[in-house]
Scaffold this motif. Structure first.
Motif, PDB file in Angstrom:
ATOM      1  N   TYR A 184      -5.245 -80.749  36.576  1.00  9.68           N
ATOM      2  CA  TYR A 184      -5.549 -81.322  37.880  1.00  9.68           C
ATOM      3  C   TYR A 184      -6.485 -82.518  37.775  1.00  9.68           C
ATOM      4  O   TYR A 184      -6.939 -83.043  38.774  1.00  9.68           O
ATOM      5  CB  TYR A 184      -6.157 -80.257  38.800  1.00  9.68           C
ATOM      6  CG  TYR A 184      -5.142 -79.266  39.304  1.00  9.68           C
ATOM      7  CD1 TYR A 184      -4.607 -79.381  40.583  1.00  9.68           C
ATOM      8  CD2 TYR A 184      -4.684 -78.248  38.489  1.00  9.68           C
ATOM      9  CE1 TYR A 184      -3.652 -78.497  41.033  1.00  9.68           C
ATOM     10  CE2 TYR A 184      -3.744 -77.362  38.927  1.00  9.68           C
ATOM     11  CZ  TYR A 184      -3.223 -77.483  40.198  1.00  9.68           C
ATOM     12  OH  TYR A 184      -2.277 -76.605  40.635  1.00  9.68           O
ATOM     13  N   THR A 232      -0.420 -73.744  53.373  1.00  7.45           N
ATOM     14  CA  THR A 232       0.028 -75.062  53.829  1.00  7.45           C
ATOM     15  C   THR A 232       0.823 -75.769  52.754  1.00  7.45           C
ATOM     16  O   THR A 232       1.618 -76.660  53.051  1.00  7.45           O
ATOM     17  CB  THR A 232      -1.173 -75.935  54.208  1.00  7.45           C
ATOM     18  OG1 THR A 232      -2.059 -75.983  53.092  1.00  7.45           O
ATOM     19  CG2 THR A 232      -1.910 -75.391  55.412  1.00  7.45           C
ATOM     20  N   GLY A 233       0.599 -75.405  51.499  1.00  9.06           N
ATOM     21  CA  GLY A 233       1.326 -76.060  50.423  1.00  9.06           C
ATOM     22  C   GLY A 233       1.007 -77.535  50.305  1.00  9.06           C
ATOM     23  O   GLY A 233       1.860 -78.334  49.924  1.00  9.06           O
ATOM     24  N   ALA A 234      -0.221 -77.906  50.636  1.00 10.45           N
ATOM     25  CA  ALA A 234      -0.616 -79.306  50.563  1.00 10.45           C
ATOM     26  C   ALA A 234      -0.582 -79.794  49.130  1.00 10.45           C
ATOM     27  O   ALA A 234      -0.755 -79.019  48.196  1.00 10.45           O
ATOM     28  CB  ALA A 234      -2.021 -79.486  51.139  1.00 10.45           C
ATOM     29  N   SER A 235      -0.311 -81.093  48.950  1.00  8.41           N
ATOM     30  CA  SER A 235      -0.280 -81.635  47.592  1.00  8.41           C
ATOM     31  C   SER A 235      -1.696 -81.661  47.032  1.00  8.41           C
ATOM     32  O   SER A 235      -2.672 -81.710  47.768  1.00  8.41           O
ATOM     33  CB  SER A 235       0.305 -83.044  47.592  1.00  8.41           C
ATOM     34  OG  SER A 235      -0.689 -83.970  47.944  1.00  8.41           O
ATOM     35  N   ARG A 236      -1.767 -81.657  45.703  1.00 11.24           N
ATOM     36  CA  ARG A 236      -3.083 -81.532  45.076  1.00 11.24           C
ATOM     37  C   ARG A 236      -3.966 -82.735  45.370  1.00 11.24           C
ATOM     38  O   ARG A 236      -5.178 -82.624  45.433  1.00 11.24           O
ATOM     39  CB  ARG A 236      -2.920 -81.349  43.581  1.00 11.24           C
ATOM     40  CG  ARG A 236      -2.260 -82.557  42.916  1.00 11.24           C
ATOM     41  CD  ARG A 236      -2.225 -82.406  41.430  1.00 11.24           C
ATOM     42  NE  ARG A 236      -1.295 -81.400  40.979  1.00 11.24           N
ATOM     43  CZ  ARG A 236      -0.912 -81.267  39.722  1.00 11.24           C
ATOM     44  NH1 ARG A 236      -1.394 -82.068  38.808  1.00 11.24           N
ATOM     45  NH2 ARG A 236      -0.067 -80.344  39.372  1.00 11.24           N
ATOM     46  N   ASN A 237      -3.331 -83.906  45.600  1.00  9.65           N
ATOM     47  CA  ASN A 237      -4.134 -85.096  45.846  1.00  9.65           C
ATOM     48  C   ASN A 237      -4.823 -85.029  47.203  1.00  9.65           C
ATOM     49  O   ASN A 237      -5.818 -85.708  47.430  1.00  9.65           O
ATOM     50  CB  ASN A 237      -3.264 -86.348  45.783  1.00  9.65           C
ATOM     51  CG  ASN A 237      -2.796 -86.609  44.377  1.00  9.65           C
ATOM     52  OD1 ASN A 237      -3.461 -86.210  43.425  1.00  9.65           O
ATOM     53  ND2 ASN A 237      -1.635 -87.242  44.246  1.00  9.65           N
ATOM     54  N   VAL A 238      -4.269 -84.241  48.113  1.00  9.34           N
ATOM     55  CA  VAL A 238      -4.918 -84.057  49.415  1.00  9.34           C
ATOM     56  C   VAL A 238      -5.866 -82.865  49.358  1.00  9.34           C
ATOM     57  O   VAL A 238      -7.017 -82.951  49.793  1.00  9.34           O
ATOM     58  CB  VAL A 238      -3.851 -83.839  50.515  1.00  9.34           C
ATOM     59  CG1 VAL A 238      -4.511 -83.660  51.863  1.00  9.34           C
ATOM     60  CG2 VAL A 238      -2.866 -84.998  50.526  1.00  9.34           C
ATOM     61  N   ALA A 239      -5.330 -81.783  48.792  1.00  9.78           N
ATOM     62  CA  ALA A 239      -6.049 -80.507  48.898  1.00  9.78           C
ATOM     63  C   ALA A 239      -7.359 -80.533  48.125  1.00  9.78           C
ATOM     64  O   ALA A 239      -8.417 -80.149  48.658  1.00  9.78           O
ATOM     65  CB  ALA A 239      -5.158 -79.381  48.384  1.00  9.78           C
ATOM     66  N   TRP A 243      -4.758 -73.282  51.225  1.00  7.91           N
ATOM     67  CA  TRP A 243      -4.043 -74.208  50.342  1.00  7.91           C
ATOM     68  C   TRP A 243      -2.659 -73.662  50.007  1.00  7.91           C
ATOM     69  O   TRP A 243      -1.658 -74.373  50.023  1.00  7.91           O
ATOM     70  CB  TRP A 243      -4.874 -74.439  49.082  1.00  7.91           C
ATOM     71  CG  TRP A 243      -4.337 -75.517  48.208  1.00  7.91           C
ATOM     72  CD1 TRP A 243      -3.375 -76.432  48.538  1.00  7.91           C
ATOM     73  CD2 TRP A 243      -4.716 -75.802  46.865  1.00  7.91           C
ATOM     74  NE1 TRP A 243      -3.146 -77.267  47.490  1.00  7.91           N
ATOM     75  CE2 TRP A 243      -3.940 -76.916  46.448  1.00  7.91           C
ATOM     76  CE3 TRP A 243      -5.631 -75.241  45.978  1.00  7.91           C
ATOM     77  CZ2 TRP A 243      -4.068 -77.454  45.165  1.00  7.91           C
ATOM     78  CZ3 TRP A 243      -5.753 -75.780  44.712  1.00  7.91           C
ATOM     79  CH2 TRP A 243      -4.981 -76.870  44.311  1.00  7.91           C
ATOM     80  N   GLU A 244      -2.601 -72.363  49.745  1.00 13.34           N
ATOM     81  CA  GLU A 244      -1.333 -71.761  49.400  1.00 13.34           C
ATOM     82  C   GLU A 244      -0.370 -71.789  50.581  1.00 13.34           C
ATOM     83  O   GLU A 244       0.811 -72.091  50.431  1.00 13.34           O
ATOM     84  CB  GLU A 244      -1.564 -70.309  48.970  1.00 13.34           C
ATOM     85  CG  GLU A 244      -1.127 -70.030  47.546  1.00 13.34           C
ATOM     86  CD  GLU A 244      -1.586 -68.673  47.099  1.00 13.34           C
ATOM     87  OE1 GLU A 244      -1.380 -67.711  47.868  1.00 13.34           O
ATOM     88  OE2 GLU A 244      -2.172 -68.573  45.998  1.00 13.34           O
TER      89      GLU A 244
END
Lengths: 415, 170
Positions: A210, A356-363, A353-354
């Protein structure tokens, strides 16, 4: 040599690979390989630890002297470099006194038991990609559990001395250790919740994947862990279990010579163990954003480890010592609620986070920002609630001092 | 339990555990007993490792050596009659009879039961499975246990708190 010439390129930057090659070259059965590998790795870790401790005794004394406007050791050898060796020889040659009324077996056993956990911790710490002695699935828990062995060892040391001051100091040390072990566990719990694994190598690879360090995402647990670590390794400002300028020497008052040397060295090694834990869990371990492709991972790891350890030297050189009641109140009234709230918040964040499944760059930036803000709000807010930091710093006498004062000076029965 | 390493480890650990446990009762000095008990706990942790139950093994060390042993030490230190030499001993015969009865029952059960021996290999990772079970299938007992512990903590605080104790300054 033959291996390299044969065209099969083995990554020699990772020290584990050449050792494995050498062992394989022997052609012994698997069991012998395994034992050899463990022995070599354990010996390497041990030698590294001892050399580091000897080096850092000098470095620490010079650094603290620098901070306090003194010169530090500067007589033995060039710039005092041979001072730790001279100290070690002195400790070895001194008579190992056992007091008359001491419990001989336990008195002799305690320094050894104190020594064990500080070394064993390094079995699970990854120094490099394959430089890990035991890649445990429950590595984080193992760290806490092994550090917990210190607590009975400290008691055995204090009790077997058969000296009331040593015993009292041991009880005080145990109270501190237990209180801050809780903080440690909660801090690591937050990290484990976030990563979803207790394997130390998994922590490193997560942070590598990450492209971030956990310290940016979980600032509060890192601070808590470093503080709790300072208690565990008896470092100023938390070194009151053996405050050398006030008490005799705490629980190892009666120990001299190499037996004392064991305690001294164990404390240093525990310091390295805490620094190694912080490095691995929160600072990316042996990775450094791609630089590990060029520099051996273990050099990066050791660099980070020494940097974290420098923090402890720094705090020792600058901060005044806490009082026992302040220390305990800090653990139970301040840190514990904060860490509980922190663990809850991180659990919620992981689930959100799980879901919503947001992308790592946002989350990840979002979680980091939320946690940092929350840490500041919690620390300042909770301090206000407890009556500190309102600008009006009123000195309170410690509860214990007041109560004892009541008994002694007024003869009043404490209700 | 097929390979020799595990068998050897099992017997060494078993001897260590049982020997230490026996010495706990045999030794006169209470603190020596606690130290031997710690050795016994460590042996049990080793036995868990031979069963590939790494999580339980580590938790065994964490809870029993790190917490229960400390609790025992505190209990001994705070008990007025548990002196350094521990000369006192009473009700030896009833205790011995009870111990023999308990040991006899357990040995009988151990030999009488037809144990179900699992044929499967060791688990790869136990922590995840335990976590899943605790928070899924056994969520209610888990929660009840934690609430019970919490109430025990609050109860302990209430018990040791003197009546009408004044509020702390902070």
């Amino acid at each position: 040599m033959a291996i390299i010439l044969s065209g099969e390129w083995y990554d020699l930057r990772d020290l584990a690979n050449p050792i494995r090659e050498l062992i394989d070259a022997l052609g012994a059965p698997d069991a012998v390989d395994y034992v050899l590998w463990s022995l070599i790795a354990a010996l390497a870790i041990l030698i590294w630890l001892v050399v580091s401790v000897i080096a850092f005794i000098w470095i620490e004394r010079r650094l603290v002297a620098l901070m306090q406007n003194r010169k530090g050791p500067n007589r033995v050898g060039p710039a005092g470099l041979l001072q730790p060796i001279a100290d070690a020889i002195k400790l070895l040659l001194k008579e190992a006194i056992t007091t008359r009324d001491a419990d001989r077996i336990l008195f002799w056993l305690a320094p050894i038991i104190v020594f064990i956990p500080t070394i064993v911790v390094f079995a699970v710490v990854p120094f490099g990609e394959s430089m890990v002695l035991a890649d445990l699935n429950v590595g984080v828990l193992f760290l806490i559990a092994v550090a917990g062995i210190m607590t009975p060892a400290v008691f055995i040391a204090g009790w077997s001395s058969n000296n009331k001051y040593a015993l009292l100091a041991a009880m005080r040390a145990i109270a501190m250790l237990i209180s801050y072990e809780l903080i440690q566990v909660l801090a690591l719990l937050a990290a484990v919740l976030f990563i979803g694994s207790m394997n130390l190598q998994a922590f490193v690879s997560w942070q590598d994947e990450y492209n971030t360090w956990l310290i940016f995402i979980l600032p509060l647990p890192v601070v808590a862990y470093v503080i709790a670590g300072a208690v565990e390794i008896n470092r100023s400002p938390m070194d009151l279990s053996e405050a050398e300028s006030e008490l005799a020497a705490g629980y190892h008052t009666e120990y001299g010579g190499i037996k004392f040397g064991f305690f001294y060295q164990a404390e240093y090694m525990a310091g390295f163990a805490i620094a190694a834990t912080v490095t691995t869990l929160f600072l990316g371990g042996w990775t450094l954003w791609g630089l590990e492709e060029w520099i051996p991972g273990w050099i990066i790891f050791l660099g980070k480890l020494y940097a974290v350890f420098f923090l402890y030297i720094w705090s020792r050189g600058t901060l005044p010592r806490l009082r026992i009641d302040q220390l305990m109140a800090f653990a139970w009234k301040f840190m514990l609620p904060l860490m509980l709230v922190n663990a809850l918040v991180i659990a919620v964040e992981v689930v959100v986070w799980e879901e919503t499944g947001a992308s790592r760059n946002v989350a990840l930036p979002a979680i980091g920002a939320v946690n940092a803000t929350l840490a500041v709000i919690l620390v300042i807010g909770w301090a206000r609630v407890l009556g500190h930091g309102s600008g009006l710093q009123r000195g309170y006498r410690a509860t214990l001092t007041r109560e004892i004062g009541k008994i002694y000076y007024t003869g009043a029965e404490v209700s | 339990m097929e390979d020799t390493g595990t068998v050897v480890a099992f017997w060494i650990l078993a001897a260590l555990t049982v020997g230490a446990a026996l010495s706990v009762a045999a030794v006169r000095n209470l603190i020596h007993s606690v130290v031997l008990l710690i050795v016994s706990f460590a042996g049990v942790a080793g036995l868990y490792i031979t069963l590939s139950a790494d999580f339980i093994a580590v938790v065994q060390i964490l809870i029993y050596i790190g917490a229960i042993a400390i609790l025992l030490i505190f209990a001994i230190v705070l008990t007025p009659r548990a002196g350094r030499l521990n000369q006192e001993g009473f009700m030896l015969l009833p205790a011995l009879a009870l111990a023999v009865l308990v040991a006899g029952t357990m040995i009988f059960v151990a030999f009488d039961t037809s144990w179900a021996i699992s044929e499967r290999d060791g688990f790869e990772e136990t922590a995840t499975a335990i976590g899943d079970l605790l928070l899924d299938k056994y969520a209610l007992p888990f929660e009840i246990a934690s609430v019970l512990l919490l109430s025990a903590i609050i109860g302990a605080i209430l018990l040791v708190r003197p009546e009408g104790a004044e509020e702390g300054p902070e």
